[in-house]
Design an enzyme around this catalytic site. Structure first.
Site, mmCIF file in Angstrom:
data_model
loop_
_atom_site.group_PDB
_atom_site.id
_atom_site.type_symbol
_atom_site.label_atom_id
_atom_site.label_comp_id
_atom_site.label_asym_id
_atom_site.label_seq_id
_atom_site.Cartn_x
_atom_site.Cartn_y
_atom_site.Cartn_z
ATOM 1 N N ASP A 1 -14.182 30.384 10.967
ATOM 2 C CA ASP A 1 -14.080 31.814 11.235
ATOM 3 C C ASP A 1 -14.584 32.175 12.628
ATOM 4 O OD1 ASP A 1 -13.434 33.644 8.592
ATOM 5 O OD2 ASP A 1 -14.185 31.654 8.107
ATOM 6 N N ARG B 1 -7.347 37.483 3.461
ATOM 7 C CA ARG B 1 -8.552 36.839 3.981
ATOM 8 C C ARG B 1 -8.134 35.596 4.755
ATOM 9 N NH1 ARG B 1 -7.201 32.605 2.223
ATOM 10 N NH2 ARG B 1 -9.224 31.739 2.789
ATOM 11 N N GLY B 2 -9.108 35.003 5.426
ATOM 12 C CA GLY B 2 -8.801 33.950 6.369
ATOM 13 C C GLY B 2 -8.737 34.547 7.753
#
EC number: 5.3.1.23
Length: 337
Positions: free
Chosen positions: A226, A46-47
């Site tokens: 994001d 994730r990220g």
């Protein structure tokens, strides 16, 4: 020392399984693009930058079975998570590279391109860190939210990259990490990552940040992103927006650290950013084990949008952007005639 978020070996992609941190350091062995897609969907990786890097390797992996298989893999991967724009950027870069390549050597060339995306991300994180470190005083205390560190990128990190670079420049940085409900990326990942690198870090519950700011002594809030719209509105992990409001009330600078690949200049504002909603089970899970009743209605957005006018600066690998963000972002992304 924090291990790499992913690496390629023996024609396989190994992904650090962030679901089991900090209790164990385990790597998932991915042999297909679908393995990579599932790892992204289930938050094993994730990220925003790390998602894009993993997806690039997924396309390269699929290209062993030809061009059509690689394009099918890209279509599968693009559906994994809707908010992180780095995913779409990386897949577009792989598709554009593929279009210029002959069938002979397709896999080797796409694998090299994925490796370049990884290397480029690490380099831009270090440039971003150096630019952001200049914003911090010689001795400072900062708050961060979610995980925007080496675990979310190709290495070094975005928000945590600024903190690392500040220490490398000789500054004394103390960190408060919000736990980041409901999946606890701050508690499970950021605190672990910073402790591994020897930082002075303290965990707080999300709803403690306002009281901490009121006590004084907080010099900055630093978060990742994001997706950043053309006017500077920024989508980041849920809970970021109230932190920005609190920071404004207490006169604390609020910084966003993100590579240019996170900026989506085609979106006029944050209202157009698609916000992923995740399963209710993430919220229903109780700290001591067990679950809340099935008939509880749950709203579980993974991200919120912070208005650009609440952001003191956006730190990129090309330098620090200041408001108004529309002209600053337009200058970085000139329109083609």
């Amino acid at each position: 020392m924090v291990p790499p978020v992913l690496y390629w070996k023996n024609n396989r992609l190994y992904i650090l399984d962030q679901r089991v941190l900090p209790g164990a350091v385990m790597f998932l062995e991915c042999t297909t693009a679908d393995d990579v897609a599932v790892a992204i969907e289930t938050l094993a990786v994730r990220g925003a930058p790390a998602i894009g890097i993993a997806a690039a390797f997924g396309v390269a992996m699929a290209s062993r079975d030809g061009r059509t298989a690689a394009l099918d893999a890209s279509m599968r991967l693009v559906r994994t998570r809707p908010t992180a724009v780095n995913l779409f950027w990386a897949l577009r870069r792989m598709e554009e590279t593929m279009a210029s390549l002959p069938d002979d050597g397709l896999f080797e060339n796409l694998l090299a391109e994925a490796g370049m995306i990884l290397a480029d991300d690490l380099e831009c994180n270090r440039a971003m860190g150096r630019a952001g470190a200049e914003l911090l005083p010689p001795a400072c205390t900062v708050i961060t939210h979610c995980n925007a560190g080496a675990l979310a990128t190709g290495g070094h990190g975005t928000a945590l990259g600024v903190i690392r670079s500040a220490r490398e420049a000789g500054k004394d940085v103390k960190v408060f990490s919000c736990e980041t409900r409901p999946v606890l990326q701050g508690a499970r990942l950021t605190v672990w990552e910073l402790l591994e690198d020897g930082f002075d870090v303290t965990l707080i519950c999300d709803n403690m940040a306002g009281s901490l700011m009121k006590k004084g002594g907080i010099d900055a809030v630093i978060v990742g992103a994001d997706r950043i719209a053309g006017n500077g509105d920024t989508a980041n992990k849920i809970g970021t927006y109230p932190l920005a409001v609190l920071a404004r009330h207490h006169g604390i600078p609020f910084y966003v650290a993100a590579p240019l690949t996170t900026i989506d200049p085609g979106l006029p504002s944050g209202r157009e950013i698609p916000i992923e909603e995740r399963k209710a089970e993430e919220v229903k899970r109780l700290p001591g084990g067990g679950m809340l009743p099935d008939d509880y209605t749950v709203w579980n957005p993974a991200f919120d949008v912070t208005d650009g006018d609440l952001i003191s600066a956006v730190i990129t690998e090309k330098g620090v952007l200041r408001p108004p963000y529309g002209p600053a972002i337009s200058a970085l992304f000139p329109k083609e005639d």
